[in-house]
Design a protein around this motif. Sequence first.
Motif, PDB file in Angstrom:
ATOM      1  N   LYS A   1       0.813  -1.214   0.000  1.00 49.59           N
ATOM      2  CA  LYS A   1       0.000   0.000   0.000  1.00 49.59           C
ATOM      3  C   LYS A   1       0.849   1.268   0.000  1.00 49.59           C
TER       4      LYS A   1
ATOM      5  N   ASP B   1      -7.728  -1.204  -4.613  1.00 45.91           N
ATOM      6  CA  ASP B   1      -7.709  -1.865  -3.304  1.00 45.91           C
ATOM      7  C   ASP B   1      -7.690  -3.367  -3.400  1.00 45.91           C
ATOM      8  N   ASP B   2      -8.238  -3.860  -4.499  1.00 47.70           N
ATOM      9  CA  ASP B   2      -8.611  -5.266  -4.495  1.00 47.70           C
ATOM     10  C   ASP B   2      -8.491  -5.823  -5.905  1.00 47.70           C
TER      11      ASP B   2
ATOM     12  N   PRO C   1      -9.064 -12.247  -1.378  1.00 47.49           N
ATOM     13  CA  PRO C   1      -9.190 -10.856  -0.945  1.00 47.49           C
ATOM     14  C   PRO C   1      -7.846 -10.244  -0.578  1.00 47.49           C
ATOM     15  N   ASP C   2      -7.857  -8.944  -0.321  1.00 49.78           N
ATOM     16  CA  ASP C   2      -6.700  -8.242   0.255  1.00 49.78           C
ATOM     17  C   ASP C   2      -5.442  -8.259  -0.603  1.00 49.78           C
TER      18      ASP C   2
ATOM     19  N   PRO D   1      -3.997  -5.396  -2.599  1.00 47.59           N
ATOM     20  CA  PRO D   1      -4.029  -4.041  -3.143  1.00 47.59           C
ATOM     21  C   PRO D   1      -2.851  -3.847  -4.090  1.00 47.59           C
TER      22      PRO D   1
END
Lengths: 451, 451
Positions: free
Chosen positions: A156, A321-322, A330-331, A333
């Motif tokens: 991120k 983000d995804d 998921p998760d 980014p």
Amino acid sequence: MKPTLPQGTRDFSPEIVRKRSFIFKTIQTQFELYGFEPLETPAFENIDTLMGKYGEEGDKLIFKILNNGLDRPEKHVQAQEDFNRVLTGKNVKGITERALKYDLTIPFARYVAMNKGQINFPFKRYQIQPVWRADRPQRGRYREFTQCDADVVGSKSLINEIELIQLYKEVFEKLNIPVAICVNNRKILAALAELAGGASRLTDITIAIDKLDKTSLDKVMEELSAKNLDEQALDTVKRYLSLKTDETNNKEIIQKLEAMIGMIDIGKEGIQEIKFITNHFADIKLDVTLARGLNYYTGTILEVKPLGIQMGSIGGGGRYDDLTGLFGVPDVPGVGISFGVDRIYDVMDELKLFPDEIQQSVEVMLVNFGEMFQQRNFDILHFLRKNQISAELYPDVIKFDKQLKYAHKKKVSFIIIIGEDELKEGTISIKNFTTGVQEKCQLNDLLQCIK
Amino acid sequence: MKPTLPQGTRDFSPEIVRKRSFIFKTIQTQFELYGFEPLETPAFENIDTLMGKYGEEGDKLIFKILNNGLDRPEKHVQAQEDFNRVLTGKNVKGITERALKYDLTIPFARYVAMNKGQINFPFKRYQIQPVWRADRPQRGRYREFTQCDADVVGSKSLINEIELIQLYKEVFEKLNIPVAICVNNRKILAALAELAGGASRLTDITIAIDKLDKTSLDKVMEELSAKNLDEQALDTVKRYLSLKTDETNNKEIIQKLEAMIGMIDIGKEGIQEIKFITNHFADIKLDVTLARGLNYYTGTILEVKPLGIQMGSIGGGGRYDDLTGLFGVPDVPGVGISFGVDRIYDVMDELKLFPDEIQQSVEVMLVNFGEMFQQRNFDILHFLRKNQISAELYPDVIKFDKQLKYAHKKKVSFIIIIGEDELKEGTISIKNFTTGVQEKCQLNDLLQCIK
């Protein structure tokens, strides 16, 4: 009888391949200097991987591949049923299970989802491959074109944004294309939406603003009005859009943004991120009207435009983000950029930015006077190539001037002539095609003559 | 939910792309040293360009692309009619007008036919692109694979054969793969056919002999007997096949060939050509049983086999009289070779021939200790890249050992550490990952530390 090419596709002749390779190599060299790693995915994917990822319009532009073996009788009934459903706009595996890839992002997401355990995150990958879209062909828009992407996933940090912008700058410097790099942030647009009717308005507002390039402010406001934004909301959007200026005056714009949306959490975040980026680059331009259409971006968004030439953006990207949620992971980014290679080509062609040197297909041509000189010619060929100088022997024994014509068209720098005298003397006659100077030398001196 | 790849296709991870690129670059460098020029054609062609060019079996293995817009009501009736014909094994434009390319040769022929007036003949082109076949996938056989071809068209000179064989030799030398290059000539097979029942027997005999690799001599003779060759013809073929030896003993074989087929015009020609080639290369092997299957070759035929490993041919090619006749342009003879890149990859992987160096994805990683060191880190990054050293800054501020782990996996040579001491002193700590030695230096000395 006379063959043709499918609409919207192109052959790339040697001259064009060399120009395109110049662009690809420049970008690729920079990708690798920055630690990005190459990835390649297949031309076609399972149809489920692609369908539903690009909106309804996108689905229609995906090239689907007909299943093979439909002529086997045991498949008839099923195929017929499935085909009826194709006719009503649905896609059914009975007749098509595969489709040509439409962009590089979804196959990349599919790759990351499938290989998450093996990948060394943050994963910096680049990918330079063709994609296919059944769009109506027009000037600058093709049904087969090359995409050229770099992404960092699994981090991120805004350092990635800084690195990608730096990469953009260096690539366009190396290509000699003057550009403006514009930046905005989806969080700022999200804050604007909160002010103008609520978070659910983000998509409407993004889509409308995105058209500002091609249409007028009035039309954009009309579109938003049609979407039932009230007077106050319309006024807010209008006030926001008026922050766009032609100069790079990021500090002033940021001050106004702070006054306007700084009290909203997501707006404050967006402004922080924009500050981080604009503080790092004196020459980047904050463009609050930049929206980047209907995609999955959630943070920084970027666009690159060539200066001094009428042409749309030649690069774009942003933070999401995804990446892999669509594939059940998921998760993840990330942030990525893309180079519009076909447009970059057009800009460079129009501004005559391709170096002449890249068009030489061979450095030296040996004239062919017949079999008696053959062994000597082969020895010279071998010697030159061993020293990394490209060379060829004209294969047929035809008139000297016809051989010369061929050499001219291939843009050789030198021709070498081995005739009876040269064979007797053990010398080499070499003619510089640029200066016209012809001289005799020994094999040992040949490299010096050429350098 | 969990995404998969279509059968017979592959993702190429960074590690694999780098290995494949090593092969491609080696071949491409050699192509260019020899004066070959790059060509690229689209992934799909008009279906008429491809259908009927690869035999009935080939037609079935061509991937056809479903037309878009079949869901438009005005297209229903026609589409339904056309689909009914698809079900009976015919291909109809109403539902499919395009197909993925099946090899590089037919699109090349189509290109030459379309651009004959602009091409500088003899045209030496190379082409490295994927092709697609709906074959049943199995070990070493994929539905998407890369072909890698070089051809010279518009010249009948045997110098082209010599050059292509020399090119083969040099590429496999550079790749470190020991190979045997085998040569034969279709004219010799044509003469054999004349002796064994007449010229019309050439195809039957070629197809049967081509299977000798995978089956026994008895089976081959059985097949020919089933094709109604009489006893005398069978005996002739058997005598011919017995000329194959394991040693390179071309002179002896040629003498026997002269006795056997030297009285037939086309046989004499073939022997002349074989002599020209085998005289030039001491280490090439004349293999009279080489046939090269069901293709358009008419003169020299070639095959490359790796030594010391169980694997089929990794290269092949030959001379043809007529490349573009199918597209209405007569008199374009040529000769070409092809590299079996996927098999070359397998051979090199098995023999561990890929250099380790190619697997380094970045040379230097800068450890990230936080924002206060950021500007200094960026300055170092910039300096390294300006000097063509690939470098990256770990983007997130996480534990040192996690950053190290990432660097290890990326096979970096050095890590650079900027902490408080380094910042104060204006120094750089650099650790050699191979030797484990860590030292401090100035920015000016950094390149020396790395070299």
